[in-house]
Design an enzyme around this catalytic site. Structure first.
Site, PDB file in Angstrom:
ATOM      1  N   ALA A  74     -10.286  -6.224  -5.132  1.00 50.57           N
ATOM      2  CA  ALA A  74     -10.345  -6.569  -6.555  1.00 50.57           C
ATOM      3  C   ALA A  74      -9.187  -7.530  -6.834  1.00 50.57           C
ATOM      4  CB  ALA A  74     -10.301  -5.329  -7.446  1.00 50.57           C
ATOM      5  N   LEU A  75      -9.186  -8.593  -6.060  1.00 49.81           N
ATOM      6  CA  LEU A  75      -8.021  -9.477  -6.007  1.00 49.81           C
ATOM      7  C   LEU A  75      -7.806 -10.241  -7.311  1.00 49.81           C
ATOM      8  CD1 LEU A  75      -8.496 -10.922  -2.400  1.00 49.81           C
ATOM      9  CD2 LEU A  75      -7.126  -8.952  -3.119  1.00 49.81           C
TER      10      LEU A  75
ATOM     11  N   HIS B 148      -2.094 -10.859  -6.208  1.00 44.51           N
ATOM     12  CA  HIS B 148      -2.350 -10.847  -4.764  1.00 44.51           C
ATOM     13  C   HIS B 148      -2.215 -12.265  -4.184  1.00 44.51           C
ATOM     14  CE1 HIS B 148      -4.965  -7.266  -6.016  1.00 44.51           C
ATOM     15  NE2 HIS B 148      -4.111  -6.724  -5.159  1.00 44.51           N
TER      16      HIS B 148
HETATM   17  P1  AMP Z   1      -3.126  -3.288  -4.348  1.00 43.94           P
HETATM   18  O1  AMP Z   1      -4.365  -4.068  -4.005  1.00 43.94           O
HETATM   19  O2  AMP Z   1      -3.033  -2.899  -5.774  1.00 43.94           O
HETATM   20  O3  AMP Z   1      -2.882  -2.166  -3.381  1.00 43.94           O
HETATM   21  O4  AMP Z   1      -1.913  -4.310  -4.149  1.00 43.94           O
HETATM   22  C1  AMP Z   1      -1.741  -4.995  -2.949  1.00 43.94           C
HETATM   23  C2  AMP Z   1      -0.399  -5.676  -2.993  1.00 43.94           C
HETATM   24  O5  AMP Z   1      -0.345  -6.579  -4.096  1.00 43.94           O
HETATM   25  C3  AMP Z   1       0.761  -4.686  -3.187  1.00 43.94           C
HETATM   26  O6  AMP Z   1       1.852  -5.090  -2.385  1.00 43.94           O
HETATM   27  C4  AMP Z   1       1.061  -4.825  -4.659  1.00 43.94           C
HETATM   28  O7  AMP Z   1       2.402  -4.510  -4.990  1.00 43.94           O
HETATM   29  C5  AMP Z   1       0.802  -6.310  -4.879  1.00 43.94           C
HETATM   30  N1  AMP Z   1       0.543  -6.576  -6.280  1.00 43.94           N
HETATM   31  C6  AMP Z   1      -0.342  -5.936  -7.088  1.00 43.94           C
HETATM   32  N2  AMP Z   1      -0.254  -6.419  -8.351  1.00 43.94           N
HETATM   33  C7  AMP Z   1       0.701  -7.370  -8.337  1.00 43.94           C
HETATM   34  C8  AMP Z   1       1.257  -8.241  -9.328  1.00 43.94           C
HETATM   35  N3  AMP Z   1       0.846  -8.204 -10.594  1.00 43.94           N
HETATM   36  N4  AMP Z   1       2.218  -9.107  -8.949  1.00 43.94           N
HETATM   37  C9  AMP Z   1       2.643  -9.146  -7.665  1.00 43.94           C
HETATM   38  N5  AMP Z   1       2.164  -8.360  -6.687  1.00 43.94           N
HETATM   39  C10 AMP Z   1       1.209  -7.489  -7.008  1.00 43.94           C
END
Ligand code: AMP
Length: 281
Positions: A34-35, A39
């Site tokens: 759900a990028l 991401h």
């Molecule tokens: P997730 O798909 O939510 O597990 O996130 C994957 C990676 O993206 C993790 O390292 C999160 O900390 C990073 N991430 C998620 N949201 C953000 C954001 N708004 N800004 C920067 N990095 C993010």
């Protein structure tokens, strides 16, 4: 640009080993899909430091302590592939659960306060699930560098600990939070908010920005209760925790001091959607 998609470990490893043989470096960005632009910022950061960027999309069941949250977690793989194709990502690894865990697995680590407070306290077993999958993915990809968002501040600190503890020779890089134009931290879970909740959710980051601004006017306790009340009084928001900790030690701060690196961490519910945010003060 196009992205090469791998579903199994052996073909991904073979692909990576060819790059490695020619001395190229590998950067890795693990995600649950759900990028969004948060991401993508990690992927861009990875490409600045590494020759090849591998992204994984895997909704890891072992890190969900709430089965309903797992069931409702957004899954948008086709849109994800489109976004990745327009980004500097070279390969996407999107394995099945069986591929990642041929046998059920959930390891356990104890890094003191980091493993017990805040997110760990409110989501029992969550970080063991996160660290287990990151360890597993590190073993598969064996990157030179791995990139994680500071939004998941406690997770990032724990991943650094696990990486050192397991003696991975991987540089873990923390990347700044990407926010929507109204300040809301981007998150895959934001898609689950209805229009009203989406408007109300701006109070989360507004509270953190105000706390940062007012830091010098209050004691840590005063600032903490101000932030808590601001969230409690905000329409549609039920705060779960709000804490000001010293980033490196993760100890709650009672008194300001030059040696400390104050960070505010917050988790709230908007209806049944749980959101987190964080800000260095
Ligand atoms: P997730 O798909 O939510 O597990 O996130 C994957 C990676 O993206 C993790 O390292 C999160 O900390 C990073 N991430 C998620 N949201 C953000 C954001 N708004 N800004 C920067 N990095 C993010």
């Amino acid at each position: 640009m196009s992205v090469t998609v791998f579903e199994n470990i052996s073909s991904l490893k073979e692909w990576i080993s060819e790059f490695r043989a020619s001395g190229r470096t590998v950067g890795f960005v693990p995600t649950m899909g759900a990028l969004h632009a948060g991401h993508i910022s990690l992927i861009k950061r990875a490409k600045e430091s590494c020759d090849v960027v591998v992204v994984s999309v895997f909704v890891n069941p072992t890190q969900f302590n709430n089965p309903d949250d797992l069931k409702k977690y957004p899954r948008t793989i086709e849109q994800d592939i489109e976004l990745l194709s327009a980004s500097p990502c070279d390969a996407l690894f999107c394995p099945t659960e069986k591929e990642v865990y041929p046998e059920p697995q959930k390891l356990h680590w104890d890094f003191g306060l980091l493993s017990h407070s805040l997110e760990a306290h409110y989501r029992p077993g969550h970080f063991d699930g996160v660290l287990t999958v990151v360890k597993r993915l590190f073993e598969i990809v064996l990157p030179d560098m791995a990139f994680f968002g500071e939004k998941d501040y406690q997770q990032l600190s724990l991943i650094r600990k696990m990486t050192a503890h397991e003696r991975f020779e991987i540089e873990v890089v923390g990347c700044p939070i990407v926010r929507e134009s109204d300040g809301l931290a981007m998150s895959s879970r934001n898609r689950r908010l209805n229009d009203l909740q989406r408007r109300q959710s701006t109070a989360i980051s507004q509270t953190l920005f105000q706390m940062k601004k007012d830091r010098n006017k209050m004691t840590p306790q005063e600032l903490r209760s101000w932030g808590w009340k601001a969230l409690e009084n905000a329409e549609g928001i039920t705060p779960e925790y709000l804490e000001i900790v010293d980033g490196p030690s993760f100890r709650p701060i009672d008194q300001w001091s030059r040696d400390l690196e104050p960070v505010v961490l917050v988790a709230v519910y908007m209806g049944e959607v749980r959101l987190i945010d964080t800000m260095a003060l």
